[in-house]
Motif scaffolding. Structure first.
Motif, PDB file in Angstrom:
ATOM      1  N   GLY A  93      14.510  12.712  -4.169  1.00  0.00           N
ATOM      2  CA  GLY A  93      13.356  12.506  -3.321  1.00  0.00           C
ATOM      3  C   GLY A  93      12.562  13.737  -2.941  1.00  0.00           C
ATOM      4  N   LEU A  94      12.685  14.816  -3.687  1.00  0.00           N
ATOM      5  CA  LEU A  94      11.908  16.011  -3.387  1.00  0.00           C
ATOM      6  C   LEU A  94      10.457  15.824  -3.822  1.00  0.00           C
ATOM      7  CD1 LEU A  94      14.391  18.874  -4.375  1.00  0.00           C
ATOM      8  CD2 LEU A  94      13.672  18.214  -2.077  1.00  0.00           C
ATOM      9  N   ILE A  95       9.549  16.460  -3.090  1.00  0.00           N
ATOM     10  CA  ILE A  95       8.128  16.382  -3.395  1.00  0.00           C
ATOM     11  C   ILE A  95       7.599  17.798  -3.576  1.00  0.00           C
ATOM     12  CG2 ILE A  95       5.871  15.659  -2.532  1.00  0.00           C
ATOM     13  CD1 ILE A  95       7.295  13.471  -0.976  1.00  0.00           C
ATOM     14  N   TYR A  96       6.980  18.002  -4.742  1.00  0.00           N
ATOM     15  CA  TYR A  96       6.523  19.341  -5.106  1.00  0.00           C
ATOM     16  C   TYR A  96       5.015  19.468  -4.942  1.00  0.00           C
ATOM     17  CZ  TYR A  96      11.169  19.454  -7.081  1.00  0.00           C
ATOM     18  OH  TYR A  96      12.518  19.375  -7.221  1.00  0.00           O
ATOM     19  N   PRO A  97       4.561  20.598  -4.454  1.00  0.00           N
ATOM     20  CA  PRO A  97       3.120  20.799  -4.278  1.00  0.00           C
ATOM     21  C   PRO A  97       2.434  21.123  -5.605  1.00  0.00           C
ATOM     22  CG  PRO A  97       4.297  22.784  -3.608  1.00  0.00           C
ATOM     23  CD  PRO A  97       5.350  21.755  -3.973  1.00  0.00           C
ATOM     24  N   VAL A  98       1.146  20.874  -5.670  1.00  0.00           N
ATOM     25  CA  VAL A  98       0.321  21.270  -6.804  1.00  0.00           C
ATOM     26  C   VAL A  98      -0.767  22.188  -6.260  1.00  0.00           C
ATOM     27  CG1 VAL A  98      -1.200  20.503  -8.662  1.00  0.00           C
ATOM     28  CG2 VAL A  98       0.774  19.104  -8.005  1.00  0.00           C
ATOM     29  N   ARG A  99      -0.791  23.402  -6.770  1.00  0.00           N
ATOM     30  CA  ARG A  99      -1.765  24.384  -6.292  1.00  0.00           C
ATOM     31  C   ARG A  99      -2.676  24.794  -7.437  1.00  0.00           C
ATOM     32  NH1 ARG A  99       3.016  27.332  -3.505  1.00  0.00           N
ATOM     33  NH2 ARG A  99       3.311  26.045  -1.664  1.00  0.00           N
ATOM     34  N   ASP A 100      -3.977  24.628  -7.235  1.00  0.00           N
ATOM     35  CA  ASP A 100      -4.954  24.951  -8.275  1.00  0.00           C
ATOM     36  C   ASP A 100      -4.618  24.238  -9.578  1.00  0.00           C
ATOM     37  OD1 ASP A 100      -6.273  26.633  -6.491  1.00  0.00           O
ATOM     38  OD2 ASP A 100      -5.014  28.337  -7.022  1.00  0.00           O
ATOM     39  N   ASP A 101      -4.244  22.963  -9.460  1.00  0.00           N
ATOM     40  CA  ASP A 101      -3.905  22.109 -10.596  1.00  0.00           C
ATOM     41  C   ASP A 101      -2.644  22.560 -11.328  1.00  0.00           C
ATOM     42  OD1 ASP A 101      -5.990  20.436 -10.108  1.00  0.00           O
ATOM     43  OD2 ASP A 101      -7.347  21.379 -11.539  1.00  0.00           O
ATOM     44  N   ILE A 102      -1.866  23.419 -10.730  1.00  0.00           N
ATOM     45  CA  ILE A 102      -0.627  23.877 -11.354  1.00  0.00           C
ATOM     46  C   ILE A 102       0.552  23.399 -10.521  1.00  0.00           C
ATOM     47  CG2 ILE A 102       0.735  25.883 -12.052  1.00  0.00           C
ATOM     48  CD1 ILE A 102      -1.921  27.355 -12.451  1.00  0.00           C
ATOM     49  N   PRO A 103       1.404  22.558 -11.108  1.00  0.00           N
ATOM     50  CA  PRO A 103       2.570  22.082 -10.362  1.00  0.00           C
ATOM     51  C   PRO A 103       3.517  23.230 -10.029  1.00  0.00           C
ATOM     52  CG  PRO A 103       2.189  20.754 -12.337  1.00  0.00           C
ATOM     53  CD  PRO A 103       1.314  21.968 -12.447  1.00  0.00           C
ATOM     54  N   VAL A 104       3.936  23.285  -8.797  1.00  0.00           N
ATOM     55  CA  VAL A 104       4.885  24.309  -8.361  1.00  0.00           C
ATOM     56  C   VAL A 104       6.267  23.656  -8.296  1.00  0.00           C
ATOM     57  CG1 VAL A 104       5.463  25.996  -6.575  1.00  0.00           C
ATOM     58  CG2 VAL A 104       3.068  25.423  -7.026  1.00  0.00           C
ATOM     59  N   LEU A 105       6.974  23.747  -9.420  1.00  0.00           N
ATOM     60  CA  LEU A 105       8.258  23.051  -9.517  1.00  0.00           C
ATOM     61  C   LEU A 105       9.394  23.985  -9.118  1.00  0.00           C
ATOM     62  CD1 LEU A 105       7.728  20.962 -12.748  1.00  0.00           C
ATOM     63  CD2 LEU A 105       7.389  20.310 -10.375  1.00  0.00           C
ATOM     64  N   LEU A 106       9.386  24.339  -7.860  1.00  0.00           N
ATOM     65  CA  LEU A 106      10.434  25.179  -7.298  1.00  0.00           C
ATOM     66  C   LEU A 106      11.088  24.435  -6.150  1.00  0.00           C
ATOM     67  CD1 LEU A 106       8.443  28.540  -7.167  1.00  0.00           C
ATOM     68  CD2 LEU A 106      10.126  27.869  -8.869  1.00  0.00           C
ATOM     69  N   VAL A 107      12.396  24.383  -6.175  1.00  0.00           N
ATOM     70  CA  VAL A 107      13.103  23.673  -5.110  1.00  0.00           C
ATOM     71  C   VAL A 107      12.792  24.304  -3.752  1.00  0.00           C
ATOM     72  CG1 VAL A 107      15.385  23.054  -4.234  1.00  0.00           C
ATOM     73  CG2 VAL A 107      14.930  22.924  -6.674  1.00  0.00           C
ATOM     74  N   ASP A 108      12.620  25.612  -3.736  1.00  0.00           N
ATOM     75  CA  ASP A 108      12.315  26.297  -2.475  1.00  0.00           C
ATOM     76  C   ASP A 108      10.970  25.876  -1.908  1.00  0.00           C
ATOM     77  OD1 ASP A 108      14.674  27.617  -2.551  1.00  0.00           O
ATOM     78  OD2 ASP A 108      13.863  29.526  -3.249  1.00  0.00           O
ATOM     79  N   GLU A 109      10.048  25.446  -2.779  1.00  0.00           N
ATOM     80  CA  GLU A 109       8.700  25.076  -2.352  1.00  0.00           C
ATOM     81  C   GLU A 109       8.586  23.581  -2.074  1.00  0.00           C
ATOM     82  OE1 GLU A 109       5.970  27.080  -2.020  1.00  0.00           O
ATOM     83  OE2 GLU A 109       7.058  28.916  -2.524  1.00  0.00           O
ATOM     84  N   ALA A 110       9.581  22.823  -2.472  1.00  0.00           N
ATOM     85  CA  ALA A 110       9.523  21.369  -2.331  1.00  0.00           C
ATOM     86  C   ALA A 110       9.822  20.943  -0.900  1.00  0.00           C
ATOM     87  CB  ALA A 110      10.510  20.722  -3.291  1.00  0.00           C
ATOM     88  N   ARG A 111       9.349  19.741  -0.588  1.00  0.00           N
ATOM     89  CA  ARG A 111       9.700  19.170   0.715  1.00  0.00           C
ATOM     90  C   ARG A 111      10.418  17.848   0.483  1.00  0.00           C
ATOM     91  NH1 ARG A 111       6.446  14.967   2.323  1.00  0.00           N
ATOM     92  NH2 ARG A 111       4.488  14.689   1.227  1.00  0.00           N
ATOM     93  N   LYS A 112      11.161  17.438   1.489  1.00  0.00           N
ATOM     94  CA  LYS A 112      11.839  16.161   1.398  1.00  0.00           C
ATOM     95  C   LYS A 112      10.897  15.017   1.727  1.00  0.00           C
ATOM     96  CE  LYS A 112      16.290  16.448   0.355  1.00  0.00           C
ATOM     97  NZ  LYS A 112      16.901  15.584  -0.668  1.00  0.00           N
ATOM     98  N   ALA A 113      11.033  13.904   1.004  1.00  0.00           N
ATOM     99  CA  ALA A 113      10.168  12.749   1.251  1.00  0.00           C
ATOM    100  C   ALA A 113      10.468  12.151   2.627  1.00  0.00           C
ATOM    101  CB  ALA A 113      10.372  11.702   0.166  1.00  0.00           C
TER     102      ALA A 113
END
Ligand SMILES: [Zn+2]
Length: 57
Positions: A37-57
């Protein structure tokens, strides 16, 4: 946010390797695993697939 389908097909959650689902309204990519259930941000159309950057749903 615009994530190409082919890109979404090859992306996977770095924490659990489940496929990701694009949430275009929120500019986020959500893990499709119920247990992860992690949610990853997209910055400038680039997915940031880092667990440290993800938030919990
Ligand atoms: Zn996951």
């Amino acid at each position: 946010m615009k994530i190409d389908d082919w890109l979404l097909d090859i992306l996977a959650c770095p924490a659990c390797k489940a496929p990701l689902r694009a949430d275009t309204d929120a500019d986020e990519l959500a893990c499709t695993s119920d247990t992860c259930g992690l949610i990853y941000p997209v910055r400038d159309d680039i997915p940031v697939l880092l667990v440290d950057e993800a938030r919990k749903a």
